[in-house]
Each structure stands twice: as structure tokens, then as C-alpha cells.
Motif scaffolding. Structure first.
Motif, PDB file in Angstrom:
ATOM      1  N   ALA A   1       0.838  -1.202   0.000  1.00  0.00           N
ATOM      2  CA  ALA A   1       0.000   0.000   0.000  1.00  0.00           C
ATOM      3  C   ALA A   1       0.870   1.249   0.000  1.00  0.00           C
ATOM      4  O   ALA A   1       0.545   2.251  -0.651  1.00  0.00           O
ATOM      5  CB  ALA A   1      -0.930  -0.003   1.212  1.00  0.00           C
ATOM      6  N   GLY A   2       1.998   1.189   0.720  1.00  0.00           N
ATOM      7  CA  GLY A   2       2.903   2.330   0.744  1.00  0.00           C
ATOM      8  C   GLY A   2       3.496   2.616  -0.617  1.00  0.00           C
ATOM      9  O   GLY A   2       3.575   3.776  -1.051  1.00  0.00           O
ATOM     10  N   GLU A   3       3.913   1.567  -1.331  1.00  0.00           N
ATOM     11  CA  GLU A   3       4.477   1.754  -2.670  1.00  0.00           C
ATOM     12  C   GLU A   3       3.411   2.234  -3.652  1.00  0.00           C
ATOM     13  O   GLU A   3       3.685   3.045  -4.542  1.00  0.00           O
ATOM     14  CB  GLU A   3       5.094   0.442  -3.158  1.00  0.00           C
ATOM     15  CG  GLU A   3       6.372   0.050  -2.425  1.00  0.00           C
ATOM     16  CD  GLU A   3       7.428   1.145  -2.500  1.00  0.00           C
ATOM     17  OE1 GLU A   3       7.628   1.711  -3.604  1.00  0.00           O
ATOM     18  OE2 GLU A   3       8.033   1.451  -1.463  1.00  0.00           O
ATOM     19  N   TYR A   4       2.193   1.730  -3.490  1.00  0.00           N
ATOM     20  CA  TYR A   4       1.086   2.166  -4.342  1.00  0.00           C
ATOM     21  C   TYR A   4       0.817   3.659  -4.143  1.00  0.00           C
ATOM     22  O   TYR A   4       0.660   4.411  -5.108  1.00  0.00           O
ATOM     23  CB  TYR A   4      -0.162   1.353  -4.007  1.00  0.00           C
ATOM     24  CG  TYR A   4      -1.359   1.645  -4.873  1.00  0.00           C
ATOM     25  CD1 TYR A   4      -1.387   1.276  -6.214  1.00  0.00           C
ATOM     26  CD2 TYR A   4      -2.482   2.287  -4.341  1.00  0.00           C
ATOM     27  CE1 TYR A   4      -2.497   1.539  -7.004  1.00  0.00           C
ATOM     28  CE2 TYR A   4      -3.589   2.549  -5.126  1.00  0.00           C
ATOM     29  CZ  TYR A   4      -3.587   2.179  -6.455  1.00  0.00           C
ATOM     30  OH  TYR A   4      -4.682   2.442  -7.235  1.00  0.00           O
ATOM     31  N   ALA A   5       0.813   4.096  -2.868  1.00  0.00           N
ATOM     32  CA  ALA A   5       0.580   5.507  -2.578  1.00  0.00           C
ATOM     33  C   ALA A   5       1.726   6.365  -3.091  1.00  0.00           C
ATOM     34  O   ALA A   5       1.502   7.458  -3.635  1.00  0.00           O
ATOM     35  CB  ALA A   5       0.409   5.700  -1.070  1.00  0.00           C
ATOM     36  N   ARG A   6       2.959   5.882  -2.940  1.00  0.00           N
ATOM     37  CA  ARG A   6       4.114   6.654  -3.411  1.00  0.00           C
ATOM     38  C   ARG A   6       4.019   6.895  -4.924  1.00  0.00           C
ATOM     39  O   ARG A   6       4.256   8.015  -5.407  1.00  0.00           O
ATOM     40  CB  ARG A   6       5.402   5.914  -3.067  1.00  0.00           C
ATOM     41  CG  ARG A   6       6.671   6.671  -3.486  1.00  0.00           C
ATOM     42  CD  ARG A   6       7.927   5.945  -3.059  1.00  0.00           C
ATOM     43  NE  ARG A   6       8.158   6.088  -1.626  1.00  0.00           N
ATOM     44  CZ  ARG A   6       8.051   5.099  -0.751  1.00  0.00           C
ATOM     45  NH1 ARG A   6       7.708   3.885  -1.149  1.00  0.00           N
ATOM     46  NH2 ARG A   6       8.284   5.307   0.527  1.00  0.00           N
ATOM     47  N   SER A   7       3.659   5.865  -5.665  1.00  0.00           N
ATOM     48  CA  SER A   7       3.535   6.000  -7.113  1.00  0.00           C
ATOM     49  C   SER A   7       2.391   6.937  -7.495  1.00  0.00           C
ATOM     50  O   SER A   7       2.550   7.820  -8.356  1.00  0.00           O
ATOM     51  CB  SER A   7       3.313   4.616  -7.732  1.00  0.00           C
ATOM     52  OG  SER A   7       3.056   4.716  -9.117  1.00  0.00           O
ATOM     53  N   LYS A   8       1.240   6.766  -6.849  1.00  0.00           N
ATOM     54  CA  LYS A   8       0.061   7.570  -7.184  1.00  0.00           C
ATOM     55  C   LYS A   8       0.284   9.052  -6.872  1.00  0.00           C
ATOM     56  O   LYS A   8      -0.049   9.941  -7.680  1.00  0.00           O
ATOM     57  CB  LYS A   8      -1.146   7.048  -6.397  1.00  0.00           C
ATOM     58  CG  LYS A   8      -1.746   5.772  -6.956  1.00  0.00           C
ATOM     59  CD  LYS A   8      -2.596   6.081  -8.186  1.00  0.00           C
ATOM     60  CE  LYS A   8      -3.424   4.914  -8.624  1.00  0.00           C
ATOM     61  NZ  LYS A   8      -4.310   5.233  -9.748  1.00  0.00           N
ATOM     62  N   ILE A   9       0.822   9.345  -5.693  1.00  0.00           N
ATOM     63  CA  ILE A   9       0.993  10.745  -5.291  1.00  0.00           C
ATOM     64  C   ILE A   9       2.113  11.400  -6.078  1.00  0.00           C
ATOM     65  O   ILE A   9       2.042  12.588  -6.414  1.00  0.00           O
ATOM     66  CB  ILE A   9       1.249  10.837  -3.775  1.00  0.00           C
ATOM     67  CG1 ILE A   9       0.055  10.254  -3.013  1.00  0.00           C
ATOM     68  CG2 ILE A   9       1.488  12.276  -3.355  1.00  0.00           C
ATOM     69  CD1 ILE A   9      -1.302  10.812  -3.426  1.00  0.00           C
ATOM     70  N   SER A  10       3.160  10.644  -6.415  1.00  0.00           N
ATOM     71  CA  SER A  10       4.216  11.189  -7.256  1.00  0.00           C
ATOM     72  C   SER A  10       3.657  11.601  -8.614  1.00  0.00           C
ATOM     73  O   SER A  10       4.003  12.655  -9.154  1.00  0.00           O
ATOM     74  CB  SER A  10       5.324  10.147  -7.435  1.00  0.00           C
ATOM     75  OG  SER A  10       6.347  10.645  -8.270  1.00  0.00           O
ATOM     76  N   THR A  11       2.745  10.786  -9.154  1.00  0.00           N
ATOM     77  CA  THR A  11       2.105  11.118 -10.428  1.00  0.00           C
ATOM     78  C   THR A  11       1.247  12.375 -10.301  1.00  0.00           C
ATOM     79  O   THR A  11       1.281  13.259 -11.160  1.00  0.00           O
ATOM     80  CB  THR A  11       1.230   9.945 -10.903  1.00  0.00           C
ATOM     81  OG1 THR A  11       2.053   8.786 -11.101  1.00  0.00           O
ATOM     82  CG2 THR A  11       0.525  10.293 -12.205  1.00  0.00           C
ATOM     83  N   ALA A  12       0.474  12.462  -9.215  1.00  0.00           N
ATOM     84  CA  ALA A  12      -0.378  13.642  -9.005  1.00  0.00           C
ATOM     85  C   ALA A  12       0.456  14.909  -8.888  1.00  0.00           C
ATOM     86  O   ALA A  12       0.074  15.971  -9.404  1.00  0.00           O
ATOM     87  CB  ALA A  12      -1.231  13.450  -7.750  1.00  0.00           C
ATOM     88  N   LEU A  13       1.606  14.823  -8.229  1.00  0.00           N
ATOM     89  CA  LEU A  13       2.457  15.997  -8.040  1.00  0.00           C
ATOM     90  C   LEU A  13       3.123  16.445  -9.338  1.00  0.00           C
ATOM     91  O   LEU A  13       3.683  17.545  -9.397  1.00  0.00           O
ATOM     92  CB  LEU A  13       3.518  15.703  -6.979  1.00  0.00           C
ATOM     93  CG  LEU A  13       2.998  15.545  -5.551  1.00  0.00           C
ATOM     94  CD1 LEU A  13       4.109  15.029  -4.641  1.00  0.00           C
ATOM     95  CD2 LEU A  13       2.450  16.865  -5.029  1.00  0.00           C
ATOM     96  N   GLY A  14       3.046  15.615 -10.369  1.00  0.00           N
ATOM     97  CA  GLY A  14       3.628  15.991 -11.650  1.00  0.00           C
ATOM     98  C   GLY A  14       2.973  17.188 -12.294  1.00  0.00           C
ATOM     99  O   GLY A  14       3.556  17.803 -13.192  1.00  0.00           O
ATOM    100  N   VAL A  15       1.751  17.554 -11.859  1.00  0.00           N
ATOM    101  CA  VAL A  15       1.066  18.720 -12.434  1.00  0.00           C
ATOM    102  C   VAL A  15       1.358  19.994 -11.649  1.00  0.00           C
ATOM    103  O   VAL A  15       0.824  21.056 -11.971  1.00  0.00           O
ATOM    104  CB  VAL A  15      -0.466  18.489 -12.476  1.00  0.00           C
ATOM    105  CG1 VAL A  15      -0.792  17.222 -13.240  1.00  0.00           C
ATOM    106  CG2 VAL A  15      -1.068  18.445 -11.073  1.00  0.00           C
TER     107      VAL A  15
END
Length: 261
Positions: A22-36
Motif C-alpha cells: 500500500a505504501g508503494e502504491y501511494a508513493r507511485s500515485k501521489i508522485s504522479t499527481a504531483l507531476g502537475v
């Protein structure tokens, strides 16, 4: 050849037996969101918390905070499963960052044409997390916050509140210098307390303007909060006159915010 954008580092804290996946899933998802984000992301942190509370429908809590070129952006969600909470967090953070970018570009975000004598926010309805049903005798004020507020208008305070993903925002009114509060109304839109009334504050709600905040001790504010069943009480400290908000935390305890001079 196009350059591949490096992923944004995200620190993750796991609580309540949340798995590493779950931690790795969140890291990937939030990193993508921060790309904007409109500028460099200086820090980013996600907290995943699984709360074993039989009385609560949503056990998975996900929180994110990011420092975007010196401005803090926060989001918080809850769901029945952690992947759902993370997906909702990604969506909300993406929306917060888009609002921040628009605010910086125009200094005045307008998400719809307001009706006459009405000012409404254009976000989707907020998903609220139930409070832990802690017995009254075990509730404590477990966190104190004190901060100095730059004088601002009610409209500016509402923008700050939305960027932080909060239900209310304590600030100092630019016109009068008085402690003031802006908050979300249950039916939508904003409410304003304490600020000097003008065209903007009058248009933020169709309800009559509320009375000035009462002068209370912390004990009196707590008694009022428990008796009224409201999520917070805005008041002036009986000893110092400082603006204060006593509010209900998700864990069933109380938090206290004090507006410093």
C-alpha cells in the motif's frame, strides 16, 4: 528524443499495520499527481493509517502534504479499503494543485458564474470522516496550535482554507483587524464570522450574518462544543481576547487553534 520526467520523491509513513504494498502504491500515485504542480515540489509526505474502529464505516485514512515552491498543499481522504483511499487522495490532491496553479495565475479563481447575492465554491462535495465515538469523560485537548495570521479578506481566507483542504480557517480580517473565521456551510458555500461586513462577506451566504464570537474560557468553549454537537466553536479567549477555535478531531479528542498577535 523526449526526456522522461523523473518521479517526484514521496516520503511515506505507515500506521496501524498497513502493508508495504500500500505504501508503494501511494508513493507511485501521489508522485504522479504531483507531476502537475506549477513549481518545484520541495517536500512530499503521505501518511496511511488503518484504524481498527468497529463503529466507523471507513477504516482506511490517507493524508498527503506537499511543499510546492514554498506553498503547502494538503489533502485527506477516508475509505473502506486502503487502495480506494489512495485513489481518492490522488484525485483530491490533483484538484488542489490545479486550483493552486489557477490561483497563482489569476489571483482570483472563478469556477462558475455566481447567482445574484450568492458566492459558491465549485468543488465536488466533501467526503467527511465520522468522528471516533469517544465517551465525553475521556475527551482531551491533545493538540494546541498558535500562529500569526497576515491580515486578509474573507475571500482570500476561503482560498487558503480550500488549498489546505480544511473545514474552517482562522484569520485576521484585513478591514477591521479582528479575529475572524471562514468555514464551509452544510448546504454548500461559505460562512463568515467576526469579519467586518461588506459586499463580499454578504454575498458568501444567504443566511443572516452571525453574532460576534463570544468571550469564553477554554472550559466554557468545551462545554458549548459538547452541548451543541457542532464540529467546532469559534470564540475569543476571555483572558487574552485572542481568536480561538476548539474543534473535534477524528480520534474523538479536541484540537485548539489560537490566533497569535
Amino acid at each position: 528524443m523526449a526526456l522522461t520526467k523523473e518521479p517526484i520523491p514521496v516520503a511515506v509513513t505507515l500506521r496501524g499495520n498497513v502493508g508495504e504494498y500500500a505504501g508503494e502504491y501511494a508513493r507511485s500515485k501521489i508522485s504522479t499527481a504531483l507531476g502537475v504542480a506549477h513549481g518545484p515540489v520541495l517536500t512530499a509526505h503521505v501518511v496511511l493509517d488503518w484504524r481498527h474502529n468497529p463503529a466507523a464505516e471507513n477504516h482506511a485514512i490517507a493524508e498527503a502534504s506537499a511543499n510546492v515552491d514554498g506553498l503547502m498543499v494538503r489533502a485527506k481522504t477516508a475509505a473502506s479499503t486502503m487502495p480506494e483511499a489512495v485513489d481518492d487522495l490522488e484525485s483530491r490532491l490533483h484538484r488542489q494543485l490545479a486550483q493552486l496553479q489557477d490561483r497563482i495565475r489569476t489571483r482570483h479563481r472563478r469556477t462558475r458564474i455566481p447567482a445574484e447575492h450568492q458566492w459558491r465554491h465549485g468543488d465536488l462535495p466533501r467526503h467527511r470522516v465520522p468522528y471516533f465515538p469517544r465517551s465525553e469523560e475521556t475527551r482531551e485537548v491533545v493538540r494546541h496550535k498558535s500562529f500569526a495570521s497576515t491580515p486578509m479578506t474573507a475571500e482570500q481566507a476561503a482560498y487558503e482554507m480550500d488549498l489546505l483542504d480544511h473545514d474552517f480557517f482562522l484569520y485576521r480580517d484585513a478591514a477591521s483587524g479582528r479575529p475572524s473565521l471562514v468555514h464551509h456551510l452544510p448546504a454548500g458555500g461559505y460562512g463568515v464570522q467576526g469579519a467586518e461586513s461588506d459586499e463580499t462577506t454578504a454575498s458568501m451566504s444567504q443566511a443572516p450574518p452571525p453574532p460576534p464570537p463570544p468571550s469564553l474560557t477554554e472550559g466554557q468553549a468545551r462545554a458549548r462544543l459538547e452541548a451543541a454537537g457542532e464540529p467546532f466553536v469559534f470564540y475569543l479567549d476571555a483572558g487574552t481576547g485572542a481568536g480561538c477555535v476548539l474543534y473535534r478531531r477524528y480520534d474523538g479528542h479536541y484540537g485548539l487553534i489560537v490566533l497569535a498577535d
